[in-house]
Write a protein that holds these residues in place. Structure first.
Motif, PDB file in Angstrom:
ATOM      1  N   ILE A 271     -72.220  20.048  24.016  1.00 39.46           N
ATOM      2  CA  ILE A 271     -71.379  19.612  23.935  1.00 39.46           C
ATOM      3  C   ILE A 271     -69.827  19.654  23.861  1.00 39.46           C
ATOM      4  O   ILE A 271     -69.761  19.669  22.342  1.00 39.46           O
ATOM      5  N   HIS A 272     -69.419  18.379  23.863  1.00 38.32           N
ATOM      6  CA  HIS A 272     -68.084  18.224  23.700  1.00 38.32           C
ATOM      7  C   HIS A 272     -67.722  18.355  22.146  1.00 38.32           C
ATOM      8  O   HIS A 272     -68.174  16.781  22.330  1.00 38.32           O
ATOM      9  N   LEU A 273     -66.977  18.542  21.340  1.00 41.18           N
ATOM     10  CA  LEU A 273     -65.882  17.430  20.081  1.00 41.18           C
ATOM     11  C   LEU A 273     -64.921  16.647  20.482  1.00 41.18           C
ATOM     12  O   LEU A 273     -64.279  16.312  21.541  1.00 41.18           O
ATOM     13  N   ALA A 274     -65.511  15.815  20.004  1.00 45.76           N
ATOM     14  CA  ALA A 274     -65.035  14.098  20.019  1.00 45.76           C
ATOM     15  C   ALA A 274     -64.338  13.662  19.254  1.00 45.76           C
ATOM     16  O   ALA A 274     -64.902  13.967  17.800  1.00 45.76           O
ATOM     17  N   ALA A 275     -63.003  12.438  19.347  1.00 47.03           N
ATOM     18  CA  ALA A 275     -62.891  11.839  18.298  1.00 47.03           C
ATOM     19  C   ALA A 275     -62.951  10.427  18.155  1.00 47.03           C
ATOM     20  O   ALA A 275     -62.130  10.806  19.729  1.00 47.03           O
ATOM     21  N   ASP A 276     -62.789   9.567  18.281  1.00 47.70           N
ATOM     22  CA  ASP A 276     -62.381   8.269  18.359  1.00 47.70           C
ATOM     23  C   ASP A 276     -61.645   7.410  17.168  1.00 47.70           C
ATOM     24  O   ASP A 276     -61.718   8.157  16.013  1.00 47.70           O
ATOM     25  N   ASN A 277     -61.043   6.004  17.541  1.00 50.67           N
ATOM     26  CA  ASN A 277     -60.506   5.250  16.717  1.00 50.67           C
ATOM     27  C   ASN A 277     -61.369   4.062  15.787  1.00 50.67           C
ATOM     28  O   ASN A 277     -61.415   3.371  15.338  1.00 50.67           O
TER      29      ASN A 277
ATOM     30  N   CYS B  16     -70.033  14.524  18.303  1.00 51.36           N
ATOM     31  CA  CYS B  16     -69.645  15.632  19.929  1.00 51.36           C
ATOM     32  C   CYS B  16     -69.986  14.730  20.375  1.00 51.36           C
ATOM     33  O   CYS B  16     -71.133  13.991  20.396  1.00 51.36           O
ATOM     34  N   LYS B  17     -69.977  14.109  22.133  1.00 51.73           N
ATOM     35  CA  LYS B  17     -69.989  13.513  22.995  1.00 51.73           C
ATOM     36  C   LYS B  17     -69.299  14.279  24.186  1.00 51.73           C
ATOM     37  O   LYS B  17     -68.378  14.119  24.209  1.00 51.73           O
ATOM     38  N   ARG B  18     -69.863  13.488  25.202  1.00 50.94           N
ATOM     39  CA  ARG B  18     -69.174  13.493  26.709  1.00 50.94           C
ATOM     40  C   ARG B  18     -68.958  12.854  27.054  1.00 50.94           C
ATOM     41  O   ARG B  18     -69.863  12.060  27.444  1.00 50.94           O
ATOM     42  N   ASP B  19     -67.668  12.919  27.278  1.00 50.42           N
ATOM     43  CA  ASP B  19     -67.374  11.422  27.319  1.00 50.42           C
ATOM     44  C   ASP B  19     -66.127  11.267  28.774  1.00 50.42           C
ATOM     45  O   ASP B  19     -64.996  12.120  28.127  1.00 50.42           O
ATOM     46  N   LEU B  20     -67.171  10.537  29.709  1.00 52.52           N
ATOM     47  CA  LEU B  20     -66.905  10.796  31.117  1.00 52.52           C
ATOM     48  C   LEU B  20     -66.006   9.676  31.483  1.00 52.52           C
ATOM     49  O   LEU B  20     -66.340   8.186  31.758  1.00 52.52           O
TER      50      LEU B  20
ATOM     51  N   TYR C  25     -74.709  30.537  14.725  1.00 50.66           N
ATOM     52  CA  TYR C  25     -74.251  30.293  16.552  1.00 50.66           C
ATOM     53  C   TYR C  25     -74.119  28.597  15.963  1.00 50.66           C
ATOM     54  O   TYR C  25     -73.024  28.269  17.204  1.00 50.66           O
ATOM     55  N   HIS C  26     -74.517  27.764  15.669  1.00 52.57           N
ATOM     56  CA  HIS C  26     -74.112  26.321  15.412  1.00 52.57           C
ATOM     57  C   HIS C  26     -72.454  26.107  15.182  1.00 52.57           C
ATOM     58  O   HIS C  26     -71.962  25.348  15.049  1.00 52.57           O
ATOM     59  N   CYS C  27     -72.120  27.790  14.842  1.00 50.05           N
ATOM     60  CA  CYS C  27     -70.663  27.644  14.598  1.00 50.05           C
ATOM     61  C   CYS C  27     -69.832  28.112  15.363  1.00 50.05           C
ATOM     62  O   CYS C  27     -68.792  28.531  15.204  1.00 50.05           O
ATOM     63  N   CYS C  28     -70.571  27.763  17.051  1.00 51.70           N
ATOM     64  CA  CYS C  28     -69.818  28.939  18.113  1.00 51.70           C
ATOM     65  C   CYS C  28     -69.344  27.817  18.736  1.00 51.70           C
ATOM     66  O   CYS C  28     -69.660  26.806  18.779  1.00 51.70           O
ATOM     67  N   TRP C  29     -67.885  27.711  19.045  1.00 46.48           N
ATOM     68  CA  TRP C  29     -67.526  26.572  19.797  1.00 46.48           C
ATOM     69  C   TRP C  29     -66.771  27.938  20.902  1.00 46.48           C
ATOM     70  O   TRP C  29     -66.394  28.884  21.334  1.00 46.48           O
ATOM     71  N   ARG C  30     -66.196  26.804  21.884  1.00 47.82           N
ATOM     72  CA  ARG C  30     -65.348  27.052  23.194  1.00 47.82           C
ATOM     73  C   ARG C  30     -64.934  26.704  23.388  1.00 47.82           C
ATOM     74  O   ARG C  30     -64.150  25.492  23.970  1.00 47.82           O
ATOM     75  N   LEU C  31     -63.454  27.566  24.298  1.00 54.47           N
ATOM     76  CA  LEU C  31     -62.502  26.081  24.513  1.00 54.47           C
ATOM     77  C   LEU C  31     -62.887  25.454  26.053  1.00 54.47           C
ATOM     78  O   LEU C  31     -62.763  27.509  26.842  1.00 54.47           O
ATOM     79  N   LEU C  32     -62.570  25.291  26.839  1.00 54.65           N
ATOM     80  CA  LEU C  32     -62.878  24.704  28.640  1.00 54.65           C
ATOM     81  C   LEU C  32     -61.101  24.308  29.525  1.00 54.65           C
ATOM     82  O   LEU C  32     -61.054  23.543  27.878  1.00 54.65           O
TER      83      LEU C  32
ATOM     84  N   ILE D 195     -61.129  21.189  26.751  1.00 53.60           N
ATOM     85  CA  ILE D 195     -62.188  21.048  25.138  1.00 53.60           C
ATOM     86  C   ILE D 195     -62.216  21.937  24.766  1.00 53.60           C
ATOM     87  O   ILE D 195     -62.614  23.470  25.199  1.00 53.60           O
ATOM     88  N   VAL D 196     -63.138  21.305  23.667  1.00 54.06           N
ATOM     89  CA  VAL D 196     -63.446  22.171  22.913  1.00 54.06           C
ATOM     90  C   VAL D 196     -65.181  21.902  22.585  1.00 54.06           C
ATOM     91  O   VAL D 196     -65.081  20.716  22.168  1.00 54.06           O
ATOM     92  N   THR D 197     -66.065  22.892  23.407  1.00 51.00           N
ATOM     93  CA  THR D 197     -67.409  22.297  23.740  1.00 51.00           C
ATOM     94  C   THR D 197     -68.003  23.336  22.815  1.00 51.00           C
ATOM     95  O   THR D 197     -68.024  24.310  22.207  1.00 51.00           O
TER      96      THR D 197
END
Length: 278
Positions: free
Chosen positions: A232-238, A253-257, A189-196, A224-226
């Protein structure tokens, strides 16, 4: 006789050992000695690294999107970050330690958008126990539905899946210290993701709706890939992430709001597929 050359270039007549030539020759001999020593000890990490790079960069083919433009289970896709503009990529040269029950490797976003074994993923169904009652009605991916991202089947003999675990003081992403994202050989289940939907106000309305790869105007759809387990959402940064492929960017993974409590582009992702005729 030494031939006249430009600065930094070493061109000499046969048999002459003088000046920089002697130093260069000794350097090459030391490299050979080092290689032979590693070979004798069974430690050919340099060759192993080269093998990983060559194999990882083999060309791969994306799935051709059907006329309805819906994403489907079994599709081979690229997942692109709207912040780094790179695509999610495997790094089997960087093994990380999560626990003793699984082998785990790093992921980054790479600026190489050409489909290769290391950056093409398969949209796959989760394990049977992680399915919802309506999940098997058709092969179309829906908003809010659990799915897994598997590394390209030709990349490794053992299947590897994108995964994440809740951040702890001992376990976090390398630079940002956020929730770690990685590839694992244990499908759970740690490999499961959902699209929002990217707009929080549209999420209730679109939940359960089929997911399209593109907008009506042909532009890339943002999602949003959660992470299903942590929420918590999938994220990427520079954030530079140096590896055997060069300087890439960190994934976590981070919710960046923003100040409207909506996700920023660090949480925005889009799928790249192949259109008919491409």
């Amino acid at each position: 006789m030494i031939l006249q050359t430009a600065v930094g270039k070493n061109i000499y007549t046969k048999g002459v050992k003088i000046g920089n030539y002697v130093e260069d020759r000794k350097l090459e001999e030391s490299k050979i000695d080092e290689f032979l020593e590693k070979k004798d000890k069974g430690d050919l990490s340099t060759l192993r690294t080269h093998e990983i790079i060559v194999h990882s960069r083999q060309k791969a083919t994306l799935s051709c999107i059907k006329e309805d433009e819906y994403l489907r289970f079994g599709d081979m896709v690229l997942l692109q970050s709207f912040t780094t503009h790179g695509v999610l990529s495997s790094d089997f040269g960087d093994e990380i330690s999560v626990d003793e029950k699984q082998r785990t490797f790093a992921v980054t976003t790479s600026s190489t958008l050409t489909p290769q074994l290391r950056n093409v993923f398969v949209i796959e169904r989760p394990n049977e126990e992680d399915l919802m009652p309506d999940d098997l009605l058709n092969d179309v991916l829906h908003y809010g539905q659990n799915f897994c991202l598997r590394a390209h089947p030709n990349y490794t003999t053992t299947p590897y899946y994108l995964s994440s675990v809740i951040v702890t003081p001992q376990l976090s992403s390398r630079f940002s210290r956020q929730q770690l994202v990685f590839l694992t050989d244990v499908k759970s289940y740690h490999c499961c993701w959902r699209l929002l939907h990217k707009d929080p106000l549209m999420r209730d309305e679109t939940d359960g709706e089929p997911v399209k790869a593109e907008n009506p105007d042909g532009s890339q759809t943002r999602y949003i890939v959660t992470h299903s387990h942590s929420g918590i959402h999938l994220a990427a940064d520079n954030i530079l992430y140096a590896n055997i492929f060069g300087n890439e960017k960190e994934v976590f993974c981070k919710r960046d709001l923003d100040h409207h409590r909506a996700e920023t582009e660090k949480n925005h992702w889009g799928f790249i597929v192949r259109r008919k005729g491409e």
